[in-house]
Design a protein around this motif. Structure first.
Motif, PDB file in Angstrom:
ATOM      1  N   ALA A  89      -8.760  -6.782  -1.418  1.00 54.48           N
ATOM      2  CA  ALA A  89      -7.924  -5.723  -1.988  1.00 54.48           C
ATOM      3  C   ALA A  89      -7.207  -6.175  -3.253  1.00 54.48           C
ATOM      4  CB  ALA A  89      -6.904  -5.254  -0.943  1.00 54.48           C
ATOM      5  N   LEU A  90      -6.893  -7.465  -3.357  1.00 50.45           N
ATOM      6  CA  LEU A  90      -6.208  -7.986  -4.535  1.00 50.45           C
ATOM      7  C   LEU A  90      -7.147  -8.168  -5.726  1.00 50.45           C
ATOM      8  CD1 LEU A  90      -4.029 -10.796  -2.895  1.00 50.45           C
ATOM      9  CD2 LEU A  90      -3.199  -8.609  -3.772  1.00 50.45           C
ATOM     10  N   ARG A  91      -8.407  -8.393  -5.458  1.00 50.94           N
ATOM     11  CA  ARG A  91      -9.347  -8.773  -6.514  1.00 50.94           C
ATOM     12  C   ARG A  91      -9.465  -7.761  -7.659  1.00 50.94           C
ATOM     13  NH1 ARG A  91     -15.753 -10.426  -5.772  1.00 50.94           N
ATOM     14  NH2 ARG A  91     -16.012 -11.280  -7.887  1.00 50.94           N
ATOM     15  N   PRO A  92      -9.508  -6.452  -7.416  1.00 43.16           N
ATOM     16  CA  PRO A  92      -9.659  -5.518  -8.545  1.00 43.16           C
ATOM     17  C   PRO A  92      -8.566  -5.628  -9.601  1.00 43.16           C
ATOM     18  CG  PRO A  92     -10.125  -4.398  -6.480  1.00 43.16           C
ATOM     19  CD  PRO A  92      -9.555  -5.732  -6.123  1.00 43.16           C
ATOM     20  N   ALA A  93      -7.389  -6.075  -9.235  1.00 47.04           N
ATOM     21  CA  ALA A  93      -6.316  -6.232 -10.221  1.00 47.04           C
ATOM     22  C   ALA A  93      -6.687  -7.247 -11.291  1.00 47.04           C
ATOM     23  CB  ALA A  93      -5.019  -6.651  -9.527  1.00 47.04           C
ATOM     24  N   PHE A  94      -7.577  -8.193 -10.950  1.00 48.47           N
ATOM     25  CA  PHE A  94      -8.001  -9.222 -11.889  1.00 48.47           C
ATOM     26  C   PHE A  94      -9.312  -8.874 -12.600  1.00 48.47           C
ATOM     27  CE2 PHE A  94      -5.487 -11.449  -8.704  1.00 48.47           C
ATOM     28  CZ  PHE A  94      -4.702 -12.303  -9.462  1.00 48.47           C
ATOM     29  N   ALA A 103      -4.322   1.474  -7.285  1.00 47.47           N
ATOM     30  CA  ALA A 103      -4.414   2.196  -6.009  1.00 47.47           C
ATOM     31  C   ALA A 103      -4.550   1.224  -4.849  1.00 47.47           C
ATOM     32  CB  ALA A 103      -5.589   3.170  -6.043  1.00 47.47           C
ATOM     33  N   GLU A 104      -5.387   0.187  -5.020  1.00 48.59           N
ATOM     34  CA  GLU A 104      -5.554  -0.810  -3.965  1.00 48.59           C
ATOM     35  C   GLU A 104      -4.257  -1.560  -3.694  1.00 48.59           C
ATOM     36  OE1 GLU A 104      -7.579  -0.341  -6.485  1.00 48.59           O
ATOM     37  OE2 GLU A 104      -9.674  -0.382  -5.843  1.00 48.59           O
ATOM     38  N   LEU A 105      -3.533  -1.904  -4.769  1.00 44.51           N
ATOM     39  CA  LEU A 105      -2.262  -2.605  -4.595  1.00 44.51           C
ATOM     40  C   LEU A 105      -1.239  -1.732  -3.871  1.00 44.51           C
ATOM     41  CD1 LEU A 105      -1.526  -4.583  -7.898  1.00 44.51           C
ATOM     42  CD2 LEU A 105      -1.909  -5.503  -5.605  1.00 44.51           C
ATOM     43  N   ASN A 106      -1.141  -0.472  -4.284  1.00 48.56           N
ATOM     44  CA  ASN A 106      -0.188   0.422  -3.623  1.00 48.56           C
ATOM     45  C   ASN A 106      -0.495   0.553  -2.142  1.00 48.56           C
ATOM     46  OD1 ASN A 106       1.390   0.981  -5.859  1.00 48.56           O
ATOM     47  ND2 ASN A 106       0.231   2.788  -6.451  1.00 48.56           N
ATOM     48  N   ALA A 107      -1.781   0.705  -1.820  1.00 49.32           N
ATOM     49  CA  ALA A 107      -2.174   0.825  -0.415  1.00 49.32           C
ATOM     50  C   ALA A 107      -1.855  -0.452   0.346  1.00 49.32           C
ATOM     51  CB  ALA A 107      -3.661   1.158  -0.313  1.00 49.32           C
ATOM     52  N   LEU A 108      -2.092  -1.605  -0.283  1.00 50.34           N
ATOM     53  CA  LEU A 108      -1.810  -2.881   0.368  1.00 50.34           C
ATOM     54  C   LEU A 108      -0.316  -3.045   0.636  1.00 50.34           C
ATOM     55  CD1 LEU A 108      -3.304  -6.329  -0.285  1.00 50.34           C
ATOM     56  CD2 LEU A 108      -0.850  -6.082  -0.584  1.00 50.34           C
ATOM     57  N   GLY A 143       0.884  -9.332  -3.217  1.00 49.12           N
ATOM     58  CA  GLY A 143       0.678  -7.988  -3.742  1.00 49.12           C
ATOM     59  C   GLY A 143       1.846  -7.501  -4.579  1.00 49.12           C
ATOM     60  N   THR A 144       3.071  -7.770  -4.123  1.00 52.57           N
ATOM     61  CA  THR A 144       4.243  -7.355  -4.893  1.00 52.57           C
ATOM     62  C   THR A 144       4.308  -8.090  -6.225  1.00 52.57           C
ATOM     63  OG1 THR A 144       5.470  -6.896  -2.861  1.00 52.57           O
ATOM     64  CG2 THR A 144       6.754  -7.148  -4.872  1.00 52.57           C
ATOM     65  N   ALA A 145       3.967  -9.366  -6.220  1.00 50.52           N
ATOM     66  CA  ALA A 145       3.982 -10.125  -7.476  1.00 50.52           C
ATOM     67  C   ALA A 145       3.013  -9.531  -8.488  1.00 50.52           C
ATOM     68  CB  ALA A 145       3.636 -11.588  -7.205  1.00 50.52           C
ATOM     69  N   LEU A 146       1.798  -9.184  -8.052  1.00 52.22           N
ATOM     70  CA  LEU A 146       0.838  -8.576  -8.979  1.00 52.22           C
ATOM     71  C   LEU A 146       1.340  -7.220  -9.457  1.00 52.22           C
ATOM     72  CD1 LEU A 146      -2.709  -9.380  -7.541  1.00 52.22           C
ATOM     73  CD2 LEU A 146      -1.180 -10.764  -8.963  1.00 52.22           C
ATOM     74  N   ALA A 147       1.934  -6.450  -8.559  1.00 52.26           N
ATOM     75  CA  ALA A 147       2.475  -5.150  -8.956  1.00 52.26           C
ATOM     76  C   ALA A 147       3.575  -5.316 -10.002  1.00 52.26           C
ATOM     77  CB  ALA A 147       3.022  -4.415  -7.724  1.00 52.26           C
ATOM     78  N   MET A 148       4.394  -6.342  -9.872  1.00 48.43           N
ATOM     79  CA  MET A 148       5.465  -6.569 -10.834  1.00 48.43           C
ATOM     80  C   MET A 148       4.906  -7.032 -12.180  1.00 48.43           C
ATOM     81  SD  MET A 148       8.361  -8.246  -8.330  1.00 48.43           S
ATOM     82  CE  MET A 148       9.687  -8.239  -9.546  1.00 48.43           C
ATOM     83  N   VAL A 149       3.870  -7.863 -12.155  1.00 45.49           N
ATOM     84  CA  VAL A 149       3.225  -8.273 -13.412  1.00 45.49           C
ATOM     85  C   VAL A 149       2.679  -7.052 -14.138  1.00 45.49           C
ATOM     86  CG1 VAL A 149       1.284  -9.542 -14.407  1.00 45.49           C
ATOM     87  CG2 VAL A 149       2.680 -10.602 -12.612  1.00 45.49           C
TER      88      VAL A 149
END
Length: 204
Positions: A89-94, A103-108, A143-149
């Motif tokens: 679920a984290l991978r698409p952010a990269f 969307a994946e991050l929000n769901a996670l 997940g929160t760290a990626l969302a904040m970035v």
């Protein structure tokens, strides 16, 4: 491949502090260990059993535990199957562009009950509920760290290696977000390939 979470900073970037950066690096480790099967020009098997995943993640787990109060994440065994799902679920952010994977991050974040809070003595900031198990706590932290970035307009720093045959991801901490490769080995491979391509054109 090393899976330690190194000391973190972005030169000249004040929007992201070292605490967020460290858990963004945790996300990098989870993705690279549990969700990437092409690294530095080679195909590699993903760790398939709980024991293999635990062995591969042990340095990251030790770092995470060292930065949380004793007892954080519950006392049960780590659910490595769930952590592998978190990595996916984290991978698409990269990999899907600077603002992809939202969307994946929000769901996670919803699924793992991410909630900033202080617990322990002295109080330690965490992004997971006190009652979360280890897998859920790590998912919420990363997940929160990626969302904040992404949320402070730095999503382009979540990137994947541009060398052929490598899908490793990284958190770009250069001043102008110019990093293209996971490391020196892939950078050298890409330079060698470009040189061979130029030589081939010059001889035709």
């Amino acid at each position: 491949m090393t899976v330690t979470i190194d000391a973190w900073r972005i030169t000249g970037q004040s929007q992201i502090d070292s605490y967020v950066g460290r858990w963004a690096e945790l996300a990098v480790v989870l993705v690279n260990v549990l969700a990437v099967d092409h690294a530095q020009g080679r195909t590699r098997p993903l760790p398939a059993t709980a024991a293999e995943r635990l062995a591969a993640l042990e340095p990251a787990l030790a770092d995470w535990r060292a930065r949380h109060p004793r007892g954080a994440g519950g006392g049960g065994p780590l659910d490595t199957d769930r952590l592998a799902e978190v990595a996916t679920a984290l991978r698409p952010a990269f990999t899907d562009g600077p603002y992809a994977g939202v969307a994946e991050l929000n769901a996670l974040l919803v699924r793992h009950g991410a909630v900033p809070n202080l617990h322990g003595e002295p109080p330690v900031l965490a992004f997971h509920a006190v009652e979360a198990d280890v897998a859920g706590a790590m998912a919420a932290d990363a997940g929160t760290a990626l969302a904040m970035v992404i949320g402070v307009g730095q999503g382009e720093r979540l990137a994947s290696c541009q060398a052929a045959g490598c899908e490793l991801v990284f958190f770009d901490v250069t001043r102008n977000a110019s990093r293209r490769f996971c490391g020196l080995a892939c950078q050298n491979r890409a330079k060698a390939a470009a040189y061979r391509a130029r030589r081939g054109k010059s001889t035709t």
